[in-house]
Write a protein that holds these residues in place. Structure first.
Motif, PDB file in Angstrom:
ATOM      1  N   ARG A 848      22.606  35.626   9.837  1.00 46.73           N
ATOM      2  CA  ARG A 848      23.652  35.008   9.008  1.00 46.73           C
ATOM      3  C   ARG A 848      24.457  36.086   8.287  1.00 46.73           C
ATOM      4  O   ARG A 848      25.693  36.039   8.250  1.00 46.73           O
ATOM      5  CB  ARG A 848      22.990  34.056   8.014  1.00 46.73           C
ATOM      6  CG  ARG A 848      23.969  33.292   7.133  1.00 46.73           C
ATOM      7  CD  ARG A 848      23.243  32.308   6.244  1.00 46.73           C
ATOM      8  NE  ARG A 848      22.779  31.160   6.994  1.00 46.73           N
ATOM      9  CZ  ARG A 848      21.527  30.699   6.978  1.00 46.73           C
ATOM     10  NH1 ARG A 848      20.605  31.311   6.260  1.00 46.73           N
ATOM     11  NH2 ARG A 848      21.202  29.628   7.682  1.00 46.73           N
ATOM     12  N   ASP A 849      23.766  37.087   7.731  1.00 46.99           N
ATOM     13  CA  ASP A 849      24.463  38.171   7.019  1.00 46.99           C
ATOM     14  C   ASP A 849      25.344  38.987   7.958  1.00 46.99           C
ATOM     15  O   ASP A 849      26.341  39.573   7.521  1.00 46.99           O
ATOM     16  CB  ASP A 849      23.444  39.089   6.350  1.00 46.99           C
ATOM     17  CG  ASP A 849      22.765  38.424   5.160  1.00 46.99           C
ATOM     18  OD1 ASP A 849      23.277  37.393   4.694  1.00 46.99           O
ATOM     19  OD2 ASP A 849      21.724  38.938   4.707  1.00 46.99           O
ATOM     20  N   ARG A 850      24.965  39.055   9.244  1.00 45.24           N
ATOM     21  CA  ARG A 850      25.772  39.802  10.214  1.00 45.24           C
ATOM     22  C   ARG A 850      27.000  39.006  10.667  1.00 45.24           C
ATOM     23  O   ARG A 850      27.764  39.473  11.503  1.00 45.24           O
ATOM     24  CB  ARG A 850      24.920  40.160  11.431  1.00 45.24           C
ATOM     25  CG  ARG A 850      23.770  41.129  11.126  1.00 45.24           C
ATOM     26  CD  ARG A 850      24.260  42.560  11.026  1.00 45.24           C
ATOM     27  NE  ARG A 850      23.221  43.502  10.665  1.00 45.24           N
ATOM     28  CZ  ARG A 850      22.447  44.137  11.530  1.00 45.24           C
ATOM     29  NH1 ARG A 850      22.573  43.924  12.825  1.00 45.24           N
ATOM     30  NH2 ARG A 850      21.534  44.994  11.118  1.00 45.24           N
ATOM     31  N   GLY A 851      27.158  37.805  10.159  1.00 48.31           N
ATOM     32  CA  GLY A 851      28.340  37.019  10.479  1.00 48.31           C
ATOM     33  C   GLY A 851      28.212  36.185  11.737  1.00 48.31           C
ATOM     34  O   GLY A 851      29.213  35.631  12.216  1.00 48.31           O
ATOM     35  N   LEU A 852      27.011  36.060  12.299  1.00 48.75           N
ATOM     36  CA  LEU A 852      26.830  35.246  13.498  1.00 48.75           C
ATOM     37  C   LEU A 852      26.910  33.761  13.147  1.00 48.75           C
ATOM     38  O   LEU A 852      26.454  33.338  12.074  1.00 48.75           O
ATOM     39  CB  LEU A 852      25.490  35.566  14.162  1.00 48.75           C
ATOM     40  CG  LEU A 852      25.374  36.998  14.728  1.00 48.75           C
ATOM     41  CD1 LEU A 852      23.955  37.288  15.187  1.00 48.75           C
ATOM     42  CD2 LEU A 852      26.347  37.204  15.875  1.00 48.75           C
ATOM     43  N   GLY A 853      27.460  32.988  14.064  1.00 48.36           N
ATOM     44  CA  GLY A 853      27.661  31.569  13.792  1.00 48.36           C
ATOM     45  C   GLY A 853      26.517  30.681  14.213  1.00 48.36           C
ATOM     46  O   GLY A 853      26.246  29.653  13.570  1.00 48.36           O
ATOM     47  N   TYR A 854      25.829  31.037  15.323  1.00 45.32           N
ATOM     48  CA  TYR A 854      24.796  30.174  15.870  1.00 45.32           C
ATOM     49  C   TYR A 854      23.619  30.994  16.378  1.00 45.32           C
ATOM     50  O   TYR A 854      23.780  32.129  16.841  1.00 45.32           O
ATOM     51  CB  TYR A 854      25.353  29.333  17.034  1.00 45.32           C
ATOM     52  CG  TYR A 854      26.502  28.448  16.638  1.00 45.32           C
ATOM     53  CD1 TYR A 854      26.282  27.174  16.111  1.00 45.32           C
ATOM     54  CD2 TYR A 854      27.819  28.891  16.765  1.00 45.32           C
ATOM     55  CE1 TYR A 854      27.341  26.369  15.726  1.00 45.32           C
ATOM     56  CE2 TYR A 854      28.880  28.100  16.377  1.00 45.32           C
ATOM     57  CZ  TYR A 854      28.640  26.833  15.864  1.00 45.32           C
ATOM     58  OH  TYR A 854      29.686  26.038  15.476  1.00 45.32           O
ATOM     59  N   MET A 855      22.438  30.413  16.292  1.00 42.25           N
ATOM     60  CA  MET A 855      21.252  30.991  16.902  1.00 42.25           C
ATOM     61  C   MET A 855      20.749  30.013  17.958  1.00 42.25           C
ATOM     62  O   MET A 855      20.573  28.824  17.675  1.00 42.25           O
ATOM     63  CB  MET A 855      20.168  31.250  15.846  1.00 42.25           C
ATOM     64  CG  MET A 855      18.908  31.883  16.405  1.00 42.25           C
ATOM     65  SD  MET A 855      17.721  32.371  15.107  1.00 42.25           S
ATOM     66  CE  MET A 855      18.505  33.860  14.492  1.00 42.25           C
TER      67      MET A 855
END
Length: 895
Positions: A848-855
């Motif tokens: 989330r902190d790395r700016g990713l939208g989905y896992m």
């Protein structure tokens, strides 16, 4: 279940459409479809051209949307202006990948660049992966896929070739067939508007048919992605690379050809060394290295022994070794004694080992065997000149038999032509590299030894400097922010040294006087003797401008020097702004060596650390080595050893050796500075004086600039530092302390033992099979990560002073850059104790902190425990439309 790579439609298509297919022999479409037919493509092949009903008996359709089959791959060879519309039709037809061979795009001017942007935008809108434009295409001999307009195909083999030049691909293919060299993949990137080096390399890492990788590079667009993929590939397979544009004229040509930027060649070279890659410079070297790969060379080091029956050729080889900084092996006393037993009394008794012109096969074999056994020898070059009483073929037979059991590289040089032809042919058949002259033989050994050295550099993952006194990052930032707020980018000497001091680098304390009287007061406070220097942001070379006075021993001299400096600078730089005159103690180190430590900002690779001779001769001798940060002690020592000045840092004449740890400390701290302070553009510490008692930075200039905010604090780095700040501790109710930290290469043994102890069920759910333990290549892949496009955390406990891994979780960023795939496994005895949820919490928060939208996750449908667990984390589950044994999960990371 075997997970398919997302580039499978490009590399392993089950159906291919040729747009622009034709029977005209002089057309690209005609060559394309003939190549596909002659290669024996194993899937379904369709021609698309409104002018034909069939092309070479292949069904032909008016448009892509008329094809009664969904195509994995289309190959387009029509005019550039037609391609955006064709790409749109491909999207409506459900095509997954496209190769655009056509020219006339960005390389042709603004109109072509607009067409290229339009084509790319359409492809992205339809989620079509695009190779090209302006490329040769792709060849997969194993699948009968020859989607190129090259004349002829490629043999099956294990080399993966990636090139930005289609012409170079055709030259290599033309050479390869008669030399029996085969390929697993041949990929021409062209303009690489979508698919670039990084993604192709990532595919070849996972391709079992590819055992080694060749690259031809003109320029790169994404340094982080390139370095990440290059390092990942080099960890498991030999990677060899030719990079053009080493000089300004070549660089300009490469830029016009690919539209990609090319960094300074020394920096590119440093990047390749850090990536564990072998760099080649000529096509001849590439062909020689290809043959060496097939001989399964076993690199050990760079100390070469030369065995020859002629003194002259031996000296030629030794000279080339000196040129390339390849040390001649120092034969041990035991080896010399052994050679004395059977060699003539007149042999050279050293290296090169001259065994004289009458040497027969037995003498050669016994000599080479003895030399190979020497622990000081890392490889052997055997030279033969065809003299009257020698049988070159018999000698070749003897060496071939000996080489079968050798554990070190053997390179041969059979000089001449008619008399040695058969011997050379036998070496080629046996897979032993052979040459006509000594120089290219030495060059090949240098590449093999460079591979050995670079692989050691690759394995270095700099950890935190937490064992040292922590820097004052906040005070350094305040200095930088104050200067930028005043619209200044060049820090004055006091500010520059304040940054060094914040990172605990010893400095010569500096104060600035703005009058002659103030200069005398400050000099008396500091203590005589002192140094005085002009303080001006626009004067870099203070000595050349008359702005430096050394070893001032009286206050009268200080007063006079103040006036002289101002008057001298006014003459040489009348418009230069002057802040005053800097005063600092005169550093008297009779055994001191003047060195330079610096930082530059490469347009491609970002911050680069430089080291070399300092003082006023830095620009004359140009003794400089460069390295990409972050550094660790091993990398710092390698950087030092790469300079000529390194030979003067040990005991030299009457001077004792310097305190090497102090020098390494400075390099490590400078590395930390550029990692933590992205504003830094350049650092110039010159001189850094180092002697047996330590190091001190006497002069320093730092230039900074504003930077855009980034989700990743290390976005300015080509190699992501070890993220020690992500380490946490978690205490169980029973008092057991668990450390959760990013994985490191040193964790390889922990990871192997962890997987070995898993139950068969846990192994199956994690790896989709019940293997007993991890293969070495997989261990490398799991523990040596780049911390940028992937992240892995291990949970560690201390058991009687020994670290034990009890869980691991990881994610890898998908090609879209917006989502990631995750995996997790916990030791069976730690199930139901909250560890899995804790690990996933850390992983999710990091993503989330790395700016990713989905896992995303892929789970076996019968793994009910995992399905329940991820549901509890918020994952939304669905069935896999292509495999009912699998469920897909998606977790939204951002609000």
């Amino acid at each position: 279940m075997k997970e398919k790579h997302y580039l499978t439609p490009l590399f392993e298509p089950r159906s291919v459409g040729i747009i622009g297919a034709s029977e005209r022999p002089d057309s690209i479409g005609g060559v394309l479809i003939r190549n596909m037919l002659e290669a024996g493509f194993k899937g379904k092949l369709f021609a698309i051209n409104p002018k034909h009903e069939t092309v070479f008996d292949v069904p032909c359709f008016r448009s892509i949307e008329d094809v009664p089959h969904r195509l994995d791959l289309v190959v387009i060879s029509t005019r550039a202006e037609t391609i955006p519309a064709i790409m749109d039709g491909c999207g409506r037809a459900g095509v997954k990948a496209a190769i655009v061979l056509s020219a006339g795009f960005s390389e042709s001017g603004p109109r072509g660049a607009a067409l290229e942007r339009s084509t790319t935008e359409v492809a992205r809108r339809h989620r079509i992966r695009l190779l090209g434009p302006n490329c040769l295409g792709i060849i997969r001999p194993e699948l009968g896929l020859n989607a190129t307009f090259a004349h002829g195909g490629a043999l099956k083999g294990s080399i993966g070739l990636i090139s930005q030049s289609g012409a170079l691909c055709t030259a290599i293919l033309d050479w390869a067939k008669p030399n029996n060299v085969g390929f697993s993949n041949v990929v021409s990137l062209g303009s690489s508007r979508d698919i670039d080096f990084g993604e192709i390399l990532e595919y070849m890492i996972s391709d079992p048919r590819t055992e080694s990788i060749f690259l031809y590079v003109e320029g790169i667009r994404d340094a982080r992605r390139f370095m990440s993929a290059l390092r990942g590939a080099a960890r498991v397979k030999p990677v060899l690379l030719i990079k053009v544009g080493r000089h300004p004229a070549g660089s300009a040509a490469a830029l016009s050809h690919t539209g990609a930027m090319v960094g300074e060649d020394a920096v590119f070279d440093a990047a390749l060394r850090r990536a564990g890659v072998i760099r080649l410079y000529t096509m001849g070297q590439m062909f020689a290295a290809a043959n060496a790969l097939f001989s399964h060379f076993r690199p050990r080091g760079n100390r070469l022994a030369i065995v020859t029956n002629g003194g002259g050729p031996g000296v030629m080889a030794a000279d080339r070794c000196a040129d390339l900084r390849i040390p001649l092996a120092q034969l041990s006393d035991g080896t010399v004694a052994k050679l004395n037993e059977f060699l003539p009394a007149a042999w050279s008794r050293g290296n090169p080992v001259d065994i004289l012109g009458d040497a027969n096969a037995d003498r050669y074999k016994n000599t080479v065997a003895a030399v190979l056994e020497d622990a000081n020898v890392d490889g052997v070059l055997v030279i033969l000149t065809p003299q009257a009483i020698i049988d070159p073929t018999a000698v070749a037979d003897a060496l071939i038999e000996l080489e079968k059991n050798a554990d070190k590289p053997v390179v041969t040089c059979w000089m001449g032509e008619d008399l040695v032809r058969q011997g050379r042919r036998k070496f080629e058949e046996a897979g032993i590299p052979t040459f006509r002259t000594p120089e290219p033989a030495v060059e090949l050994f240098s590449h093999i030894s460079a591979y050995y050295r670079n692989q050691k550099l690759l394995m270095q993952t700099p950890a935190s400097l937490s064992h040292l006194r922590p820097p004052s990052i906040e005070s350094a930032r305040l200095v930088i922010e104050t200067a930028l707020a005043e619209r200044r980018k060049v820090l004055n000497e006091m500010e520059s040294k304040a940054l060094l001091a914040a990172f605990r680098i010893p400095i010569a304390q500096t104060v600035v006087a703005r009058s002659a009287t103030e200069a005398m007061v400050l000099a008396e406070e500091i203590g005589l003797p002192v140094v005085m220097k002009i303080d001006s942001p626009s004067i870099t070379h203070k000595s050349d401008s008359g702005g430096v006075r050394l070893n001032l021993t009286s206050l009268a001299a200080v007063r006079s020097a103040y006036q002289e400096i101002l008057e001298g600078v006014k003459k040489t730089h009348p418009d230069a702004p002057v802040n005053g005159v800097a005063i600092e103690p005169m550093i008297l180190k009779p055994n001191g060596r003047e060195l330079m430590v610096g930082v530059t900002r490469d347009p491609i690779f970002g911050p680069v650390i430089t080291f070399g001779e300092g003082g006023t001769r830095v620009e004359v001798h140009k003794d400089r080595a460069v390295a990409l940060p972050p550094l660790n002690p091993f990398l710092a020592r390698d950087l030092i050893r790469s300079t000529r000045i390194a030979s003067l840092l040990g005991e030299f004449r009457s001077m004792p050796p310097i305190d090497m740890e102090s020098l390494e400390f400075v390099l490590l701290r400078v590395s930390e500075m550029v990692c933590e302070l992205p504003w830094i553009q350049t650092i110039n510490i010159n001189p850094l004086i180092v002697d047996e008692n330590g190091a001190v930075a006497v002069d320093c200039q730092i230039i900074v600039d504003n930077v855009s905010p980034a989700a990743d604090r290390y976005a300015h780095m080509a190699i992501h530092p070890y993220p020690s700040q992500l380490t946490t501790e978690w205490t169980q109710p029973d008092g057991v302390k668990i450390v959760i930290r990013p994985i490191k290469p040193e964790d390889a043994d922990l990871e192997v033992e962890f997987v070995r102890k898993l139950s068969p069920e846990s192994k199956y759910y994690r790896f989709m099979n019940t293997m007993r333990e991890l293969p070495p290549a997989m261990v490398t892949r799991l523990t040596q990560i780049d911390y940028d496009r992937e992240m892995a955390f291990v949970a560690i406990i201390d058991q009687d002073g020994v670290e034990t891994e009890i869980g691991v979780c990881r994610y890898a960023v998908n090609p879209d850059g917006e989502s990631c795939e995750f995996a997790i496994v916990v030791a069976d005895e730690w199930a139901h104790r909250g560890l899995a949820r804790k690990l996933m919490g850390v992983l999710i928060e990091t993503a989330r902190d790395r700016g990713l939208g989905y896992m995303n996750g892929v789970f076996l449908s019968n793994n009910e425990r995992m399905l329940k667990f991820v549901k509890g984390l918020g994952f939304v589950l669905s069935n896999d439309p292509e495999d009912n044994s699998v469920k897909l999960g998606v977790l939204a990371l951002q609000d």
